[in-house]
Design an enzyme around this catalytic site. Structure first.
Site, PDB file in Angstrom:
ATOM      1  N   ASP A 134      18.176  11.298   3.688  1.00  0.00           N
ATOM      2  CA  ASP A 134      18.176  10.841   2.452  1.00  0.00           C
ATOM      3  C   ASP A 134      17.316   9.454   2.238  1.00  0.00           C
ATOM      4  OD1 ASP A 134      19.328  12.723   0.876  1.00  0.00           O
ATOM      5  OD2 ASP A 134      21.405  11.860   1.527  1.00  0.00           O
ATOM      6  N   HIS A 144       0.675  -1.511  -0.040  1.00  0.00           N
ATOM      7  CA  HIS A 144       0.177  -0.120  -0.137  1.00  0.00           C
ATOM      8  C   HIS A 144       0.877   1.277  -0.055  1.00  0.00           C
ATOM      9  CE1 HIS A 144      -3.046  -2.703   0.479  1.00  0.00           C
ATOM     10  NE2 HIS A 144      -2.794  -3.169   1.666  1.00  0.00           N
ATOM     11  N   CYS A 168      -6.997  -6.903   3.985  1.00  0.00           N
ATOM     12  CA  CYS A 168      -8.399  -6.972   4.920  1.00  0.00           C
ATOM     13  C   CYS A 168      -9.409  -7.520   3.990  1.00  0.00           C
ATOM     14  CB  CYS A 168      -8.585  -5.330   4.960  1.00  0.00           C
ATOM     15  SG  CYS A 168      -8.609  -4.431   3.629  1.00  0.00           S
ATOM     16  N   ALA A 223       7.621   4.568   5.087  1.00  0.00           N
ATOM     17  CA  ALA A 223       5.845   4.972   5.245  1.00  0.00           C
ATOM     18  C   ALA A 223       5.436   3.710   5.258  1.00  0.00           C
ATOM     19  CB  ALA A 223       5.542   5.492   3.918  1.00  0.00           C
ATOM     20  N   GLY A 262       6.791  -2.510   4.926  1.00  0.00           N
ATOM     21  CA  GLY A 262       5.536  -3.365   5.519  1.00  0.00           C
ATOM     22  C   GLY A 262       5.793  -4.134   6.828  1.00  0.00           C
TER      23      GLY A 262
END
Length: 456
Positions: free
Chosen positions: A274, A10, A42, A278, A112
């Site tokens: 650098d 994602h 999900c 996420a 992840g």
């Protein structure tokens, strides 16, 4: 500018698609060790239960689509090592075994998470399944065809959804968790009690307040789950214990929480300027406590991935943090929560008050209406809202999205009491449920204040 991205679910998909638009001259390379990207895990329970017929429908991107954006996507390529000082990576092609090196100017870590796998006797037996990716979904479906009894370990969202799906397939279902209630992290007891009753009415066996200690089997296949409270015969086990961040590559090179979650600032930058990160590999600011916390949610991941792209070259758009807002549908119950539960706030050392409202979703003169239970958690000093939960057969879950915004903006119960909400009898009452929560919190405060005056 050469950009390397490690991992493409994602957060990675959101990052690269935005980077391709924002930096059309950049050389963007993705390394993904799996053979697919952007799988919505999900939706696994929906696939298991037959609501989503084909698991392929749970993908929203693919390497061909990324290639059309000019992104070089290397599937089945595992990054073995990263040297952030030299800005180099060592990579292995899992199909050929070839090893090679690559360099970067900017690195984005979107590796992840992975399911927590307890190291205990019998964990390697056949028919003990994980629930995370496309291959897991296919394996669960295939194994379940030959299973009469399925045991789900872990009563969080994924575990509850799978238990429901298996029950609807006609399986005998056992649900085990080491806490004394289901959905312990998301809901207080007044909300979990009716859900547990519903599951029990559906003949799902709840084995709560006990920990799995071992698995037993014959012929290499699992036949029994051993817990601190007894043994349960089973044909199949699905582990839904939780997730850990995939961050071994960067250990010792950037700052992390003790559990390995990468610490990022509001622009998704790590302690190395650098290297950005996420998604489920990261901790993120949790607004109710204003502290970094590990909350692996797809919603957080896509926001963070998008922001990593926008902030790649220089700080541009700060992240507003998260409330961990989430929702679930269990049979005909619609449930959602945001921020802290009462028990969570107390455990965090916060001094909080609560208001619980039980009302109808629409005026009683309407031909159909449903009960709604809403709980608000707020700080005693000042009334800042820090959490909320809702449960109803009517879909009232969007009220939790509204309260998520309230928490993000540090709103108080007094402010909530007089927010402008529309009224229309098909949808709500003249005093919106959220207004009522704010008003009742004010009334509770007044009574306590008057009580103190009388006591003096």
């Amino acid at each position: 500018m050469k950009i390397a991205v490690i991992g493409c679910t994602h957060a990675g998909t959101a990052a690269v698609t935005n980077m391709a638009r924002l930096y059309p001259e950049a050389d963007i390379t993705v390394y993904e060790k799996n053979d697919n990207i952007s799988f919505l895990s999900c939706g696994i329970a929906l696939h298991v239960g037959g609501v989503v017929e084909h698991a392929e429908q749970l993908f929203y991107s693919n390497p061909d689509q990324l290639a059309q954006l000019g992104i070089q996507t290397h599937m089945r390529h595992e990054v073995l090592a990263v040297d952030t000082a030299a800005k180099t990576m060592e990579i292995r092609n899992l199909a050929t075994g070839e090893r090679f090196r690559d360099a970067y100017d900017k690195l984005v870590i979107t590796t992840g998470s992975w399911p927590i796998i307890p190291q205990m006797e019998g964990i390697g037996l056949e028919n003990i399944q994980l629930c995370k990716n496309y291959n897991h979904a296919q394996a669960i479906i295939e194994k379940a065809k030959h299973a009469e009894t399925v045991t789900v370990v872990g009563a969080g969202y994924i575990g509850i959804e799978l238990a429901e799906a298996f029950q609807m397939l006609g399986k005998k279902v056992i649900l085990i968790d080491n806490t004394d209630r289901i959905l312990f992290k998301y809901l207080d007891r007044a909300f979990t009690d009716p859900i547990e009753k519903l599951l029990a009415d559906k003949e799902i066996r709840l084995a709560l307040g006990q920990s799995v200690q071992a698995f037993k089997g014959e012929g290499g296949k699992v036949q029994c789950v051993v817990t601190t409270a007894g043994e349960y015969e089973t044909d199949m086990v699905v582990l839904c214990i939780g997730f850990r961040p995939n961050t071994e590559l960067l250990k010792g090179q950037i700052d992390m929480l003790p559990n390995g979650a990468i610490l990022v600032d509001e622009y998704m930058r790590t302690s190395n300027p650098d290297v950005l990160a996420a998604g489920d590999s990261c901790a993120i600011r949790y607004n109710p406590t204003e502290q970094p916390l590990y909350i692996p949610l797809a919603t957080n991941a896509v926001r963070m991935g998008t922001l990593a792209a926008h902030n790649l070259v220089q700080p541009a758009i700060p992240y507003r943090g998260t409330q961990g807002t989430s929702g679930i549908k269990i049979y005909d119950l619609n449930i959602a929560s945001t921020g802290l539960t009462e028990q969570g706030a107390l455990a965090a050392g916060m001094n909080v008050k609560t208001i619980t409202i039980i009302d109808h979703d629409k005026p009683e003169f309407m031909p159909h209406y449903e009960n709604v239970m809403l709980k608000l958690v707020y700080e005693e000093e000042g009334g800042r809202i820090v959490g909320a939960q809702v449960l109803s057969r009517a879909d009232m879950t969007q009220s939790i999205n509204t309260l998520s915004v309230c928490i993000q903006n540090r709103m108080t119960t007094r402010q909530l009491a007089f927010v402008d909400f529309f009224f229309q009898p098909h949808y709500n009452k003249p005093w919106n449920l959220l207004n009522q929560a704010g008003l009742q919190a004010m009334e509770q405060e007044r009574k306590e204040r008057d009580g103190k005056v009388l006591a003096q």
